[in-house]
Enzyme design. Sequence first.
Site, PDB file in Angstrom:
ATOM      1  N   CYS A 284      -2.190  -2.933  -3.689  1.00 40.25           N
ATOM      2  CA  CYS A 284      -3.516  -2.833  -3.075  1.00 40.25           C
ATOM      3  C   CYS A 284      -4.492  -2.250  -4.091  1.00 40.25           C
ATOM      4  O   CYS A 284      -4.194  -1.271  -4.769  1.00 40.25           O
ATOM      5  CB  CYS A 284      -3.420  -1.922  -1.846  1.00 40.25           C
ATOM      6  SG  CYS A 284      -4.992  -1.424  -1.129  1.00 40.25           S
TER       7      CYS A 284
ATOM      8  N   CYS B 122      -5.801   1.554  -2.680  1.00 39.39           N
ATOM      9  CA  CYS B 122      -5.020   2.802  -2.739  1.00 39.39           C
ATOM     10  C   CYS B 122      -4.147   2.880  -3.993  1.00 39.39           C
ATOM     11  O   CYS B 122      -3.521   3.909  -4.233  1.00 39.39           O
ATOM     12  CB  CYS B 122      -4.186   2.965  -1.472  1.00 39.39           C
ATOM     13  SG  CYS B 122      -2.888   1.743  -1.269  1.00 39.39           S
TER      14      CYS B 122
ATOM     15  N   CYS C   5       0.824  -1.196   0.000  1.00 38.02           N
ATOM     16  CA  CYS C   5       0.000   0.000   0.000  1.00 38.02           C
ATOM     17  C   CYS C   5       0.858   1.246   0.000  1.00 38.02           C
ATOM     18  O   CYS C   5       2.020   1.212   0.387  1.00 38.02           O
ATOM     19  CB  CYS C   5      -0.848   0.051   1.280  1.00 38.02           C
ATOM     20  SG  CYS C   5      -2.189  -1.127   1.309  1.00 38.02           S
TER      21      CYS C   5
ATOM     22  N   CYS D 294      -2.882   4.797   2.708  1.00 37.54           N
ATOM     23  CA  CYS D 294      -4.022   3.916   2.399  1.00 37.54           C
ATOM     24  C   CYS D 294      -5.088   3.992   3.507  1.00 37.54           C
ATOM     25  O   CYS D 294      -4.782   3.972   4.693  1.00 37.54           O
ATOM     26  CB  CYS D 294      -3.565   2.471   2.252  1.00 37.54           C
ATOM     27  SG  CYS D 294      -4.938   1.362   1.826  1.00 37.54           S
TER      28      CYS D 294
END
Length: 344
Positions: free
Chosen positions: A68, A71, A37, A41
């Site tokens: 991810c 994000c 991330c 995030c």
Amino acid sequence: MSRDLMTDDDRWAAVLRRDRALDGRFVTGVLTTGIYCRPSCAARHPLRENVRFFQDGAAARETGLRPCKRCLPDDVARDDRAVIKAIAAIKDSEEPLALADLACRTGYSPTHFQRVFTRHTGLSPAAYARALREERARAALSDGNRVTDAIYDAGFSGPSRFYENMEGRMGMTASAWVGGGKGATIHWAVVPTSLGEMLVAATEKGVCRLSFDEGRAALEKRFPAATLVEGGAEFAALLKQVVEAVEAPTGGFDHIPIDVKGTAFQEAVWRELRKIPAGETRSYADIAAAVGKPKAVRAAGSANGANNVAVLIPCHRVVRSDGALGGYAYGLPIKEELLKREGR
Ligand SMILES: [Zn+2]
């Protein structure tokens, strides 16, 4: 802090405060979920012991981690460019730019662009444009210019637009606006709701601001001379009522005091909005007719948009005459969800 001087403790602290400024400086790998991330995030924080930091997405991918989906850590540079481009366009434009227009310039879909922009600036593109206009107007006023000069300098097309924007939004009379809420104490909080992070602010008379995805900074912009107090016992009781009303809007809002001031026309529109029962909608033309100005459809739309207290003054219950949802200051998904809950 340069990358070299950052320790993993610094990085973890940045993750915990979801520091957008460090997006692109490193990524956070989560061994248990196999994803990585950006520091900001919005997903729930992993346990520290499961986290490893990487210089960038490529380094994380080398160890088998995947980006991810929430994000989109590999899009940081592209997002930065899109936001910078949009801000430049907003600053250059005389007229407010539609979200779709801004999104198109950056190659994003409107909903995705809105999310990216809000994540970067803390404001939606529309709120950013408004804040920019207000800031310019305030700067011009504090330079001692005449009010009318300030209005034109700030990019408003004329005094009536200025007062429509300022008065309603600031929740007080135009002359008091220059004082920025001087003498008022405003209690406020940001609370998580099923519709997202909600800002609630109230004077001793009632709720003066209800919005989504805003925080103290936005409130300070609106009421720069007011005393802002986070929380408070009496306020907590009011806040509880507000959250309950927002979560279950069919219960009605009449029991919650509201403190707003606008032009006579705006206040008439807002009163009319409060009369729309849950589960029903009106068009801008309906509202204009109801306040006795059937030709002022666009002005009714502006008054609707200048509403300071979302949900409790149910501007979400106004839709286009053809039945399409129309706009909403906090994004159509929230409007759609509110209407759905009200059983429209
Ligand atoms: Zn993420």
